[in-house]
Design a protein around this motif. Structure first.
Motif, PDB file in Angstrom:
ATOM      1  N   LEU A 125     -25.735  28.075 -23.132  1.00 52.40           N
ATOM      2  CA  LEU A 125     -26.408  26.799 -22.747  1.00 52.40           C
ATOM      3  C   LEU A 125     -25.919  25.400 -23.272  1.00 52.40           C
ATOM      4  N   ALA A 126     -25.244  25.604 -24.350  1.00 54.73           N
ATOM      5  CA  ALA A 126     -24.568  24.525 -25.210  1.00 54.73           C
ATOM      6  C   ALA A 126     -23.133  24.269 -24.069  1.00 54.73           C
ATOM      7  N   SER A 127     -22.755  25.157 -23.751  1.00 57.10           N
ATOM      8  CA  SER A 127     -21.474  25.032 -22.771  1.00 57.10           C
ATOM      9  C   SER A 127     -22.070  24.192 -21.247  1.00 57.10           C
ATOM     10  N   ALA A 154     -18.823  16.412 -20.280  1.00 58.60           N
ATOM     11  CA  ALA A 154     -17.498  16.075 -19.918  1.00 58.60           C
ATOM     12  C   ALA A 154     -17.087  15.439 -18.652  1.00 58.60           C
ATOM     13  N   ALA A 155     -18.202  15.895 -17.622  1.00 60.34           N
ATOM     14  CA  ALA A 155     -17.850  15.372 -16.175  1.00 60.34           C
ATOM     15  C   ALA A 155     -18.408  13.946 -16.102  1.00 60.34           C
ATOM     16  N   ILE A 156     -19.468  13.419 -16.603  1.00 62.84           N
ATOM     17  CA  ILE A 156     -19.905  12.084 -16.510  1.00 62.84           C
ATOM     18  C   ILE A 156     -19.133  11.257 -17.418  1.00 62.84           C
ATOM     19  N   LEU A 157     -18.694  11.644 -18.522  1.00 58.68           N
ATOM     20  CA  LEU A 157     -18.045  10.537 -19.503  1.00 58.68           C
ATOM     21  C   LEU A 157     -16.369  10.916 -19.354  1.00 58.68           C
ATOM     22  N   HIS A 158     -15.864  11.458 -17.988  1.00 63.06           N
ATOM     23  CA  HIS A 158     -14.314  11.571 -17.872  1.00 63.06           C
ATOM     24  C   HIS A 158     -13.667  10.336 -18.152  1.00 63.06           C
ATOM     25  N   VAL A 190     -18.432  28.829 -17.119  1.00 62.46           N
ATOM     26  CA  VAL A 190     -19.875  28.203 -17.068  1.00 62.46           C
ATOM     27  C   VAL A 190     -19.589  26.809 -16.966  1.00 62.46           C
ATOM     28  N   CYS A 191     -18.694  26.345 -18.403  1.00 65.66           N
ATOM     29  CA  CYS A 191     -18.650  24.761 -18.300  1.00 65.66           C
ATOM     30  C   CYS A 191     -17.643  24.175 -17.148  1.00 65.66           C
ATOM     31  N   GLY A 192     -16.739  25.052 -16.452  1.00 60.86           N
ATOM     32  CA  GLY A 192     -16.067  24.679 -15.506  1.00 60.86           C
ATOM     33  C   GLY A 192     -16.988  24.356 -14.121  1.00 60.86           C
ATOM     34  N   VAL A 193     -17.806  25.475 -13.978  1.00 64.68           N
ATOM     35  CA  VAL A 193     -18.878  25.447 -12.667  1.00 64.68           C
ATOM     36  C   VAL A 193     -19.774  24.209 -12.947  1.00 64.68           C
ATOM     37  N   THR A 194     -20.246  24.101 -13.885  1.00 62.81           N
ATOM     38  CA  THR A 194     -21.235  22.969 -14.235  1.00 62.81           C
ATOM     39  C   THR A 194     -20.535  21.430 -13.965  1.00 62.81           C
ATOM     40  N   GLY A 195     -19.163  21.351 -14.339  1.00 65.17           N
ATOM     41  CA  GLY A 195     -18.429  20.225 -14.199  1.00 65.17           C
ATOM     42  C   GLY A 195     -18.327  19.937 -12.594  1.00 65.17           C
ATOM     43  N   ALA A 247     -28.664  17.451 -26.298  1.00 67.54           N
ATOM     44  CA  ALA A 247     -29.126  18.777 -26.115  1.00 67.54           C
ATOM     45  C   ALA A 247     -27.942  19.736 -26.377  1.00 67.54           C
ATOM     46  N   GLU A 248     -26.901  19.382 -26.089  1.00 70.50           N
ATOM     47  CA  GLU A 248     -25.712  20.196 -26.499  1.00 70.50           C
ATOM     48  C   GLU A 248     -25.527  20.482 -28.180  1.00 70.50           C
ATOM     49  N   SER A 249     -25.623  19.467 -28.628  1.00 72.64           N
ATOM     50  CA  SER A 249     -25.620  19.417 -30.325  1.00 72.64           C
ATOM     51  C   SER A 249     -26.925  20.419 -31.027  1.00 72.64           C
ATOM     52  N   TRP A 250     -27.877  20.300 -30.377  1.00 74.12           N
ATOM     53  CA  TRP A 250     -29.073  20.985 -30.696  1.00 74.12           C
ATOM     54  C   TRP A 250     -28.759  22.480 -30.473  1.00 74.12           C
ATOM     55  N   PHE A 251     -28.227  22.815 -29.317  1.00 72.33           N
ATOM     56  CA  PHE A 251     -27.973  24.547 -29.116  1.00 72.33           C
ATOM     57  C   PHE A 251     -26.824  24.897 -30.148  1.00 72.33           C
ATOM     58  N   LEU A 252     -25.794  23.921 -30.376  1.00 68.38           N
ATOM     59  CA  LEU A 252     -24.906  24.339 -31.112  1.00 68.38           C
ATOM     60  C   LEU A 252     -25.242  24.604 -32.451  1.00 68.38           C
TER      61      LEU A 252
END
Length: 457
Positions: free
Chosen positions: A25-27, A34-38, A162-167, A202-207
């Protein structure tokens, strides 16, 4: 005793499975951020719209590149003193979330001038990049310590996928969100940055929900890796010298990266929705490069992999020059030209993934045991210095134009292609040993007759 042992084992297995889901979920949220703040697409275009100075656009790439290697140098030195990763991950996650929230807040404020907004975003982006570069290895270490041994390698592969597909999905979503013409520039990008800030939290919370196991196994390579004796020993190896020279040449070919999106959006004029297409294609290129690197990351194939990366570095700026010329002269429509220009970011994403995956196996193959940490430190320093080159490229943009800088980048990429053939000679082919004829036959008996006398003693 047996029942308590079974309960403890079941509880431990459930915690490990829950930790794997937290990592995945963090991924997902990591891919969104990573996509929005590219930096080379979203941030560079936004800064280019707010400021007319090419130096401000170049600073985005300088910050994204140089600040990435500073935390690596610090963590290499501090690796001998700390054995717990969670405090590092906690501090980096809080700093990263705060910096993302500041970027969104400054963008949505209407009482801030464009020049002041550019300065505030660049300063916040420095904090964001430093925290991201610190959190990345800490998060990988935290996931490795929390995951079971049987599923650790598979978890990292699924996490990368998962990270790549989400991007890719996020890029398509950004294209739809930016296609609304009624929104102003600040309003549209402010909503994007706010979404990225929430995803960062959200990423920080799951990590930080991952359980950390205390690890007593620290790499001996990192101990003393910045000592002068080890660096001199590493530089004395010819394979290390070749690898450093080639990586520096490949990094210099990225001098025009922050200006690619500015050039394409300014010449083709496809609309802001094309930014989402560029982000999606860059993420797809990263997936493609990662898939290629899984089969070409062996040290024996490092030469061909580096040559492919150099060819991509040569082709990307060359296409960035040719496609707008075809679009402005008439043969290509704006939409088709935008998709073709997105191929530039597909090539760049593939090159970044291939280079990053092949570099470490090449280091381990070229550097002797005991000097690999020093080689990594030397490479981080060299690449950090090369990240400042876009500032010099911005001066060429002021005097000429972006197309001239892209031609220079293509020339440097061509030099890297030629250098890859010189620096990495092909491996020697060893001939197979010939089988002896009549190997299974019994040896003939020695002749019983004495040797003929030759008259010599």
């Amino acid at each position: 005793m047996a029942s308590s042992w079974v309960q403890q084992s079941t509880r431990l297995a459930s915690h490990e499975m829950l930790g794997s889901w937290h990592a995945l979920l963090a991924s997902v949220f990591r891919g969104i951020v990573a996509a929005i703040l590219h930096p080379l697409i979203i941030i560079a275009f936004f800064i280019g719209e707010l400021s007319s100075s090419p130096r401000d656009v170049a600073l985005v790439a300088v910050i994204a590149g140089a600040t990435w290697y500073v935390p690596n140098l610090l963590t290499t030195w501090l690796a001998t003193y700390y054995r717990h990763v969670f405090p590092v991950a906690l501090a980096a996650a809080l700093m990263r979330s705060g910096a993302a929230c500041l970027i969104a807040t400054f963008t949505l404020r209407a009482d801030v001038s464009d020049r002041t907004l550019v300065r505030l975003i660049l300063l916040s982006f420095v904090a964001y990049q430093l925290a991201t570069a610190t959190l990345e290895p800490a998060a990988n270490d935290l996931i490795a310590r929390s995951a079971p041994d049987a599923v650790r390698a598979r978890l990292f592969r699924i996490r990368w996928l998962v990270c790549g597909v989400t991007g890719v999905v996020t890029g398509a979503t950004v294209a739809g969100a930016l296609s609304v013409q009624a929104q102003g520039l600040r309003e549209a990008f402010g909503v994007l940055f706010l979404t990225a800030a929430l995803a960062t939290v959200a990423e920080s919370w799951f990590l930080l929900r991952l359980p950390e196991r205390s690890s007593t196994r620290l790499s001996d390579e990192r101990v003393g890796s910045i000592a002068g004796s080890r660096m001199r020993a590493a530089l004395a190896v010819r394979g290390v010298q070749r690898l450093l020279i080639f990586r520096i040449a490949l990094a210099l070919a990225a001098v025009a990266d922050p200006f690619v999106v500015v050039h394409g959006m300014g010449e083709i004029e496809p609309g802001r929705s094309a930014l989402g297409i560029f982000v999606a294609l860059f993420a797809a290129g990263s997936l493609l490069g990662g898939a290629i690197a899984q089969y070409t990351s062996h040290p024996a194939t490092a030469r061909s992999s580096f040559q492919r990366a150099a060819l991509l570095r040569f082709a990307a700026p060359l296409l960035a020059v040719l496609i707008p010329v075809l679009a402005t002269s008439g043969p290509l429509e704006s939409t088709l030209a935008a998709w073709m220009f997105g191929g530039v970011f597909l090539l760049l994403g593939t090159e970044v993934a291939v280079t990053g995956a092949v570099t470490f196996p090449a280091i381990f193959a070229a550097a002797p045991i005991g000097t690999r940490g020093a080689v990594i430190t030397l490479m981080n320093v060299a690449l950090g210095l090369c990240a400042v080159m876009p500032l010099l490229g911005s001066r060429l943009v002021v005097r000429q134009d972006i197309a001239a800088l892209l031609v220079v980048a293509a020339a440097v990429g061509l030099g890297a292609v030629l250098l890859s053939g010189i620096m990495f000679p092909p491996p020697r082919r060893t001939r197979p040993k010939r089988r002896k004829r009549h190997a299974n036959r019994p040896r003939r008996a020695a002749l019983a007759t004495p040797r003929r006398a030759t008259g010599r003693r």
